[in-house]
Design a protein around this motif. Structure first.
Motif, mmCIF file in Angstrom:
data_model
loop_
_atom_site.group_PDB
_atom_site.id
_atom_site.type_symbol
_atom_site.label_atom_id
_atom_site.label_comp_id
_atom_site.label_asym_id
_atom_site.label_seq_id
_atom_site.Cartn_x
_atom_site.Cartn_y
_atom_site.Cartn_z
ATOM 1 N N PHE A 180 -9.766 -104.212 79.389
ATOM 2 C CA PHE A 180 -9.888 -102.766 79.246
ATOM 3 C C PHE A 180 -8.943 -102.240 78.167
ATOM 4 O O PHE A 180 -9.350 -101.482 77.285
ATOM 5 C CB PHE A 180 -9.573 -102.091 80.585
ATOM 6 N N ILE A 181 -7.676 -102.660 78.209
ATOM 7 C CA ILE A 181 -6.707 -102.129 77.257
ATOM 8 C C ILE A 181 -7.025 -102.581 75.832
ATOM 9 O O ILE A 181 -6.819 -101.844 74.866
ATOM 10 C CB ILE A 181 -5.267 -102.539 77.675
ATOM 11 N N LYS A 182 -7.601 -103.778 75.682
ATOM 12 C CA LYS A 182 -7.997 -104.251 74.360
ATOM 13 C C LYS A 182 -9.192 -103.457 73.825
ATOM 14 O O LYS A 182 -9.222 -103.054 72.660
ATOM 15 C CB LYS A 182 -8.348 -105.743 74.409
ATOM 16 N N ILE A 183 -10.186 -103.245 74.698
ATOM 17 C CA ILE A 183 -11.394 -102.517 74.276
ATOM 18 C C ILE A 183 -11.029 -101.093 73.855
ATOM 19 O O ILE A 183 -11.448 -100.604 72.803
ATOM 20 C CB ILE A 183 -12.442 -102.508 75.411
ATOM 21 N N VAL A 184 -10.239 -100.418 74.690
ATOM 22 C CA VAL A 184 -9.879 -99.034 74.377
ATOM 23 C C VAL A 184 -8.989 -98.974 73.139
ATOM 24 O O VAL A 184 -9.071 -98.016 72.349
ATOM 25 C CB VAL A 184 -9.205 -98.371 75.592
ATOM 26 N N ILE B 108 -14.902 -92.975 77.819
ATOM 27 C CA ILE B 108 -13.840 -92.938 76.812
ATOM 28 C C ILE B 108 -14.425 -93.038 75.410
ATOM 29 O O ILE B 108 -14.032 -92.308 74.496
ATOM 30 C CB ILE B 108 -12.818 -94.066 77.066
ATOM 31 N N SER B 109 -15.391 -93.940 75.244
ATOM 32 C CA SER B 109 -16.036 -94.100 73.947
ATOM 33 C C SER B 109 -16.739 -92.814 73.517
ATOM 34 O O SER B 109 -16.651 -92.396 72.354
ATOM 35 C CB SER B 109 -17.040 -95.256 74.009
ATOM 36 N N THR B 110 -17.410 -92.156 74.463
ATOM 37 C CA THR B 110 -18.110 -90.903 74.165
ATOM 38 C C THR B 110 -17.116 -89.817 73.753
ATOM 39 O O THR B 110 -17.351 -89.063 72.806
ATOM 40 C CB THR B 110 -18.914 -90.438 75.393
ATOM 41 N N ILE B 111 -15.991 -89.748 74.486
ATOM 42 C CA ILE B 111 -14.960 -88.758 74.164
ATOM 43 C C ILE B 111 -14.421 -88.986 72.753
ATOM 44 O O ILE B 111 -14.274 -88.045 71.962
ATOM 45 C CB ILE B 111 -13.815 -88.822 75.198
ATOM 46 N N THR C 1 -0.648 -103.106 74.014
ATOM 47 C CA THR C 1 -1.494 -103.752 73.014
ATOM 48 C C THR C 1 -1.443 -102.948 71.720
ATOM 49 O O THR C 1 -1.340 -101.710 71.746
ATOM 50 C CB THR C 1 -2.945 -103.874 73.505
ATOM 51 N N PRO C 2 -1.469 -103.612 70.569
ATOM 52 C CA PRO C 2 -1.420 -102.889 69.284
ATOM 53 C C PRO C 2 -2.719 -102.144 68.997
ATOM 54 O O PRO C 2 -3.791 -102.510 69.487
ATOM 55 C CB PRO C 2 -1.177 -103.999 68.256
ATOM 56 N N ILE C 3 -2.627 -101.077 68.201
ATOM 57 C CA ILE C 3 -3.788 -100.332 67.713
ATOM 58 C C ILE C 3 -3.897 -100.592 66.223
ATOM 59 O O ILE C 3 -2.927 -100.420 65.482
ATOM 60 C CB ILE C 3 -3.634 -98.825 67.978
#
Length: 799
Positions: free
Chosen positions: A338-342, A195-198, A308-310
């Motif tokens: 996971f949801i926090k990291i993303v 996901i980070s790479t994308i 989770t907020p962005i």
């Protein structure tokens, strides 16, 4: 402590408790087996010994079991349980010391194997120490023992094997569980990395596609039903779903969740806006108020939800989340982390894309008018020129310049000026086709590209419509602003085959339109281009004129009508062009002001004139006054007074023999500024005259406040004397005005006898013109001045 460490410690704690439980049950079982075997199978059982061993086993197992239920620290529980095991090893071993049974020596190894999962090495050391010490004791007290095997030994051996098998089975189960947990974490980490790479590779063009793929991967990994990203529009107080992924059979809510009003009292919105996580495993457990409005929002089928907020630049810009409709999800740390990291990755990505978008906008658009800038406009022109190569159509460029826009900025401020520019840009767009382009070229200049023209009449008509936009005032914050504009037009391919040439020729036509009186428009022609090219050549030559000594001064005497003697001279600038010959000041001065050369040229004229006057005085010629014209640009220079003072000191000329001539357009500058500078000149002892009086707008109220000494009547009024009674009336009025204000009057351009007669009758003071002298070079004038300045010695035919 990290979430992964918490999970690992939790697994270790559960595993340790189970091992203790297995040991306690195995010890009880061993005690029962010992009693049964000895009682039923031994020939002469030692009941006291059997009961003592059984009691010891029961006691050990009871302590190990009970200590697990006490509210003690893990470390204390471990020490107690391991201590009991350490005591159990010598107890059982020494019990079988006399028989030398080989079975009993195996069970310490079983106990040591169980300590594979323990984190503290000290526990294994305690058990190992107990085992070694026990073996040393046996060695000392029973160095030689004959092995005696019977049914009891076989039963104990089988029992130990059973215990070992149970422990190994459990340890295998524990190992597989940890292996699976590690593999799961590796896959989760790989997903985050992917996901980070994308997101790193995401740009404005593939953002939507990449986000959908990200949501799809996340949903499938956790076996969830829906994943979505929503963004806030804080200006309009709404939020909308920008992307969503749903598993097969799950209804999409993307179309429904568009421009939904932000209800800050709603539990979800409250948590999002406060940068908090919203996590619910069972929606039915939420209080009633938290589920209000769910039916209207069509989310009443959701059983579990996590959101989770962005954040972007520490501001909540949206949120993303997971829904489950097919079952209740007990959200774990993996889901939360996971949801926090993303969310952080998404926030950084959106921030980067917004920055790139802003940079791209700044690189291609004007930030005030939001119109394409010059670079983007040029690209559009090039692109359309390529398309026109295969057609007979032509392309037009309109260069539009607002007249006197600087006045708007000076009177109401740059902020209002910027808003006015924005309104002009919008008006220009309103009268053009979609294929046409409007661009802000610079401060108050606009470029317009008209595409697919069939002839030049079309662009003239369009330009006329554009000029008509300025007939009506611009309304800005309740105020009316009347604007005019000047425009020039150029056509492809007649006026150029590339964008730069077309813009340049449209600019040329625009300048010509301004020269014609502003609020005009002109189509570029060969004549206009030829004229401008000549002007450019002159400008280029002017830069070299001073260093090549092409610029020089001539002097025109000023004659007193009362004495008919020369009382002064006016210095006049001349340019001897190597190809074009003599060029008049009417050409030189505008070019010098346009290029900024007016200040160095003006300073040179002033110094040269003063030096020449001082040289004449040093030759013994009676002192006369030297008049020097000063341009508006020169006069506005803050250092002008200092420059004059330095030049007077440098040349040694007495200030009373210098006269500064200013024009009326200088006299109408800001009153305090002009009075201050004129008083500065007067304080030096310099005489001041207003040149070309009567040709510009001048206020008599201002005139009486200016510290001046002389008026110079313009030639146009002198020309009418003798045949135009109006000019005669104006000439007489100027003379009488000067007399009334205590000023002397000079008549310029006097050429005929009847003009002299009229001016004498009107009591004009001085005459300057061809009747007496044309502008003379230094040598010619010196001869006249040396002769005593007496006109009776000279015939006008000499002129």
């Amino acid at each position: 402590m990290k979430p992964s460490e918490n999970r690992k410690n939790l697994i270790t704690k559960i595993s340790r408790q189970k091992i203790y439980r297995y040991l306690s049950f195995a010890t009880i079982g061993g005690g029962l087996l010992n009693i049964i075997v000895l009682y039923f199978f031994a020939e002469n059982p030692d009941l006291a010994n059997v009961m003592m061993l059984s009691f010891a086993l029961f006691f050990f197992s009871l302590v190990i079991y009970l200590v697990q239920h006490l509210k003690l620290k893990e470390h204390t529980i471990d020490i107690i349980c391991v201590g009991m095991i350490a005591l159990l090893i010598p107890t059982i071993t020494l019990h079988f010391i006399e028989s030398g049974s080989v079975t009993v020596w195996a069970f310490p190894f079983i106990l040591i194997t169980a300590f594979i999962i323990f984190n503290r090495k000290i526990l294994l050391i305690i058990v190992a120490t107990s085992t070694i010490i026990t073996q040393c004791v046996v060695w000392i007290f029973a160095p030689v023992v004959y092995v005696r095997l019977d049914g009891i030994d076989y039963c104990v051996r089988i029992g130990l094997f059973c215990i070992a098998i149970c422990l190994i089975y459990y340890l295998n189960k524990l190992f597989v569980m940890r292996l699976n947990d590690t593999a799961y974490k590796v896959k989760l980490q790989e997903l985050i990395t992917q996901i980070s790479t994308i997101c790193v590779k995401t740009n404005q063009n593939n953002f939507e596609e990449d986000i959908v793929y990200l949501l799809k991967m996340s949903c499938e990994f956790f076996s969830l039903d829906r994943s979505y990203i929503c963004m806030f529009d804080h200006g309009k107080n709404t939020f909308s779903t920008i992307q969503e992924y749903c598993r097969e059979g799950i209804e999409s809510g993307k179309d429904h969740f568009q421009k939904i009003a932000i209800d800050k009292s709603h539990l979800r919105m409250e948590k999002m806006l406060n940068n908090e996580l919203f996590i619910v495993s069972d929606m039915q457990e939420l209080p009633v108020f938290a589920n209000e409005g769910m039916h209207e929002l069509r989310i009443d089928r959701i059983k579990s939800q996590i959101m989770t907020p962005i954040l972007s630049q520490e501001k909540v810009i949206g949120f993303w989340g997971f829904d489950s409709e097919t079952g209740i999800i007990n959200w774990q740390n993996d889901h939360i982390n996971f949801i926090k990291i993303v969310a952080n990755i998404l926030g950084d990505t959106i921030t980067r894309l917004d920055s790139e978008k802003e940079i791209n906008f700044m690189a291609h658009f004007d930030h005030i008018t939001k119109l394409p800038n010059r670079n983007l406009f040029t690209n559009y022109v090039y692109f359309n020129i390529i398309k026109l190569e295969f057609t007979d159509n032509i392309l037009g460029i309109i260069f539009l310049d607002l007249d006197s826009f600087k006045t708007v900025n000076d009177t109401v401020g740059h902020g209002m000026g910027d808003e006015l520019l924005f309104m002009v840009g919008q008006k220009l767009k309103s009268v053009l086709k979609k294929a046409d382009i409007v661009s802000r070229f610079s401060s108050d200049e606009f470029l317009i590209m008209i595409n697919d023209l069939t002839d030049e009449d079309e662009i003239v008509k369009i330009t006329k419509d554009i000029m008509g936009l300025f007939y009506e005032p611009f309304m800005l914050k309740g105020q009316e602003f009347f604007m005019t504009a000047s425009a020039g037009m150029a056509l492809y391919p007649k006026d150029g085959e590339d964008a730069e040439t077309l813009i340049m020729n449209a600019d040329i036509a625009k300048f010509k339109a301004k020269d014609n009186g502003r609020n005009q428009y002109l189509l570029c022609t060969d004549e206009i281009k030829s004229e401008i090219n000549k002007e450019k050549e002159l400008i280029n030559s002017l830069y070299r004129a001073m260093e090549n000594d092409e610029i020089f001064l001539v002097y025109q005497p000023q004659v007193s009508l009362h004495t008919e003697k020369i009382t002064g001279v006016e210095s006049l600038l001349r340019w001897n062009h190597p190809k074009l010959g003599l060029i008049s000041p009417s050409v030189i001065i505008p070019l010098a002001e346009q290029t900024g050369l007016i200040n160095p040229i003006g300073e040179w004229v002033l110094e040269s004139a003063c030096a020449q006057n001082k040289a004449w005085q040093d030759m013994g010629i009676p002192p006369i006054q030297m008049a020097v014209n000063i341009s508006a640009s020169q006069f506005k220079n803050p250092q002008f007074i200092d420059q004059v003072e330095v030049i007077l000191k440098k040349t040694g000329l007495n200030p009373e023999f210098l006269e500064i001539e200013i024009t009326e357009n200088i006299a109408i500058l800001e009153l305090n500024e002009i009075i201050g500078k004129l008083n500065g000149l007067k304080a030096l002892g310099i005489s001041i005259a207003i040149d070309d009086f009567g040709t510009e707008y001048s206020s008599l109220g201002r005139l009486k406040m200016l510290p001046i000494h002389r008026l110079k009547m313009d030639k146009q009024f002198v020309d009418g004397i003798g045949h135009n009674h109006k000019d005669q009336a104006i000439a007489n009025a100027i003379i009488q005005l000067g007399k009334s204000l205590g000023l002397s009057v000079v008549a310029e351009g006097v050429e005929y006898e009847d003009q002299i007669a009229f001016l004498k009758t009107s009591e004009c003071d001085l005459i300057q013109g061809y009747f007496y002298y044309k502008p003379l070079g230094v040598t010619e004038l010196e001869k006249i001045l040396i002769s005593g300045c007496d006109l009776s010695n000279f015939n006008s035919t000499l002129n």
